[in-house]
Design a protein around this motif. Structure first.
Motif, short mmCIF file in Angstrom:
data_model
loop_
_atom_site.label_atom_id
_atom_site.label_comp_id
_atom_site.label_asym_id
_atom_site.label_seq_id
_atom_site.Cartn_x
_atom_site.Cartn_y
_atom_site.Cartn_z
N MET A 4 -6.48 -5.36 -2.74
CA MET A 4 -5.71 -5.96 -5.16
C MET A 4 -5.13 -7.30 -3.77
SD MET A 4 -2.96 -4.06 -6.26
CE MET A 4 -1.96 -4.88 -7.73
N SER A 5 -5.26 -8.32 -4.63
CA SER A 5 -4.29 -9.69 -4.00
C SER A 5 -2.88 -9.92 -5.08
CB SER A 5 -5.75 -10.55 -4.08
OG SER A 5 -5.24 -11.19 -5.23
N HIS A 6 -1.96 -10.52 -4.97
CA HIS A 6 -0.83 -10.92 -5.54
C HIS A 6 -0.37 -12.32 -5.06
CE1 HIS A 6 0.60 -7.10 -6.14
NE2 HIS A 6 0.52 -6.52 -5.32
N GLU A 7 0.63 -13.20 -5.44
CA GLU A 7 0.88 -14.12 -5.63
C GLU A 7 2.29 -14.19 -6.12
OE1 GLU A 7 -1.40 -18.02 -6.79
OE2 GLU A 7 -2.67 -17.48 -6.69
N ILE A 8 3.14 -14.93 -5.43
CA ILE A 8 4.21 -14.31 -5.13
C ILE A 8 4.96 -15.86 -6.12
CG2 ILE A 8 5.21 -12.45 -3.91
CD1 ILE A 8 6.44 -14.99 -2.36
#
Ligand code: SME
Length: 160
Positions: free
Chosen positions: A1-5
């Protein structure tokens, strides 16, 4: 799972911490590995506040051992009660240092570091690790940083 802040740099420090805490909660909710989570937490803290060095030291037997961090090369082992990190461990308290040259026994991993905040990560009254943050500017930390970083370390303690 990828996230960008995405933390809006125009916001106040309090608002940036609130956004950061909620984004960190989302990041750790998707991953059970402690090292992976601490690596990402050190990254988002450094990216959001542009500090010089952000990282963790783990209590291992009778010393602190370097864990995930972002920034320049760092000391790998720190004894109990030594430096700002070892003192935060022995005192079981956050230590905020406006000018590292005035802290007796400060360990200069990098000569560029001028101010520092170390927050212990405590579970069941026991220090498990410390969060260490360094700035290359004097007096970069205040009670707002302390308040939110202590909130963050309380959350991190639940990951251990
Ligand atoms: N200055 C710290 C040592 C760790 S580095 O800053 C990354 C100290 O005095 O404990």
């Amino acid at each position: 799972m990828s996230h960008e802040i995405s933390i809006d740099s125009n916001l106040s420090k309090e608002e940036r911490y609130l956004q950061l805490l909620s984004q960190i909660k989302a990041i750790v909710a998707g991953e059970t590995d402690l090292i992976a989570n601490l690596a990402n937490i050190s990254s988002v803290l450094k990216e959001t506040f542009s500090w010089w060095w952000v990282g963790f030291y783990f209590v291992k037997e009778n010393e602190l051992v370097l864990g995930p961090f972002q920034g320049p090369l760092a000391c790998t082992r720190i004894a109990f009660g030594k430096g700002v990190c070892g003192s935060a461990w022995s005192r079981k308290q956050t230590i905020m240092v406006d000018d590292v040259e005035t802290f007796e026994g400060h360990i200069a991993c990098s000569s560029a570091s001028r101010s520092e905040m170390v927050v212990p990560i405590i579970k069941n009254h026991e220090v498990l690790a410390v969060l260490d943050i360094d700035s290359e500017k004097l007096a970069q930390f205040d009670v707002i940083d302390q308040q939110y970083l202590e909130e963050l370390t309380a959350l991190i303690a639940l990951l251990f």
